[in-house]
Design a protein around this motif. Structure first.
Motif, PDB file in Angstrom:
ATOM      1  N   HIS A   1       1.048  -1.166  -0.126  1.00 55.74           N
ATOM      2  CA  HIS A   1       0.076   0.071  -0.049  1.00 55.74           C
ATOM      3  C   HIS A   1       0.849   1.358   0.060  1.00 55.74           C
ATOM      4  O   HIS A   1       0.431   2.345  -0.638  1.00 55.74           O
TER       5      HIS A   1
ATOM      6  N   ILE B   1       3.613   0.687  -3.773  1.00 54.24           N
ATOM      7  CA  ILE B   1       3.184   0.382  -4.972  1.00 54.24           C
ATOM      8  C   ILE B   1       1.831   1.285  -5.212  1.00 54.24           C
ATOM      9  O   ILE B   1       1.833   1.998  -6.257  1.00 54.24           O
ATOM     10  N   ASP B   2       1.040   1.241  -4.426  1.00 54.83           N
ATOM     11  CA  ASP B   2      -0.178   2.283  -4.496  1.00 54.83           C
ATOM     12  C   ASP B   2       0.147   3.587  -4.582  1.00 54.83           C
ATOM     13  O   ASP B   2      -0.604   4.592  -5.392  1.00 54.83           O
TER      14      ASP B   2
ATOM     15  N   VAL C   1       4.481   1.694 -11.828  1.00 64.45           N
ATOM     16  CA  VAL C   1       3.689   0.292 -11.823  1.00 64.45           C
ATOM     17  C   VAL C   1       2.322   0.390 -12.375  1.00 64.45           C
ATOM     18  O   VAL C   1       1.414   1.219 -11.802  1.00 64.45           O
TER      19      VAL C   1
ATOM     20  N   GLU D   1      -0.361  -4.712 -12.943  1.00 63.70           N
ATOM     21  CA  GLU D   1       0.489  -5.233 -12.141  1.00 63.70           C
ATOM     22  C   GLU D   1       0.028  -4.975 -10.530  1.00 63.70           C
ATOM     23  O   GLU D   1       0.080  -5.684  -9.742  1.00 63.70           O
ATOM     24  N   ARG D   2      -0.410  -3.762 -10.309  1.00 67.26           N
ATOM     25  CA  ARG D   2      -1.083  -3.298  -9.040  1.00 67.26           C
ATOM     26  C   ARG D   2      -2.017  -4.371  -8.677  1.00 67.26           C
ATOM     27  O   ARG D   2      -2.065  -4.767  -7.600  1.00 67.26           O
ATOM     28  N   LYS D   3      -2.743  -4.545  -9.804  1.00 67.78           N
ATOM     29  CA  LYS D   3      -4.191  -5.588  -9.446  1.00 67.78           C
ATOM     30  C   LYS D   3      -3.715  -7.169  -9.063  1.00 67.78           C
ATOM     31  O   LYS D   3      -4.186  -7.624  -8.257  1.00 67.78           O
TER      32      LYS D   3
ATOM     33  N   HIS E   1      -2.105  -6.929  -5.625  1.00 64.18           N
ATOM     34  CA  HIS E   1      -3.006  -6.901  -4.628  1.00 64.18           C
ATOM     35  C   HIS E   1      -3.763  -8.501  -4.481  1.00 64.18           C
ATOM     36  O   HIS E   1      -3.911  -8.778  -3.322  1.00 64.18           O
TER      37      HIS E   1
END
Length: 186
Positions: A116, A119-120, A127, A131-133, A136
């Protein structure tokens, strides 16, 4: 500092290994719960270290949240030698294996905090949304599996431990599968 903590944890883990009482292979084989506990824990620490390094690539500054989340993550990993020793000494008894899975849960929960924070908050060109999805989904899915492993281990300790081991496989490669191929025409 994180590298130093990991080095100390591996050292503490190794110091708990004891040779068999008798000089026979049978005595060595009778220690299989200890060796299995050590092997899984060593692999887990290696995976944590590799994934930690992967996430820290995205750090641009040491924010207070990042520092605290990192300390929480390192604290949770520091519980692993205790959990490993208890699990090994008990010969994989239900409650120690459940505690061990609980440590995995805690390590993963603090890893989610690092995701969080790093990356977020990273720019989209560093990113990508896919890739984030994936990161997570992987972290939340394994968190639920670790939680289930705690409960399962209370009745079926080897199965609960197996669930933890299966989760480790998805973290062998810290990058989200296929995500980097989309970056800027790569």
């Amino acid at each position: 500092m994180s590298d130093g903590v990991v080095a100390v944890l591996i050292t503490v883990l190794v110091l708990d290994l004891r040779p068999p009482e008798f000089p026979t292979f049978e005595s060595l084989l009778s220690l299989w719960p200890t060796w299995l506990s050590y092997l899984v824990s060593y692999l887990f620490i290696a995976i944590v270290w590799i994934n930690h390094h992967h996430l820290m690539r995205y750090a641009t500054e040491a924010t207070p949240n990042l520092v605290w989340f990192n300390f929480a993550h390192l604290f949770s990993v520091s519980l692993l030698p205790l959990a490993t020793a208890w699990m090994a000494v008990s010969e994989l008894a239900p409650q120690p294996v459940a505690f061990y899975a609980g440590v995995f849960f805690l390590v993963n929960a603090t890893y989610i905090c690092l995701i969080h924070e790093l990356i977020d908050r990273a720019p989209v060109d560093e990113v990508l949304p896919r890739e984030r999805k994936i990161m997570h989904f992987r972290s939340i899915a394994t968190l639920f599996v670790f939680a289930a492993a705690v409960v399962v281990a209370l009745k079926y300790p080897l199965f609960g431990l197996g669930m933890c081991i299966c989760c480790l496989i998805v973290y062998l490669k810290p990058e989200a599968p296929g995500a980097r191929s989309e970056v800027r025409g790569a």
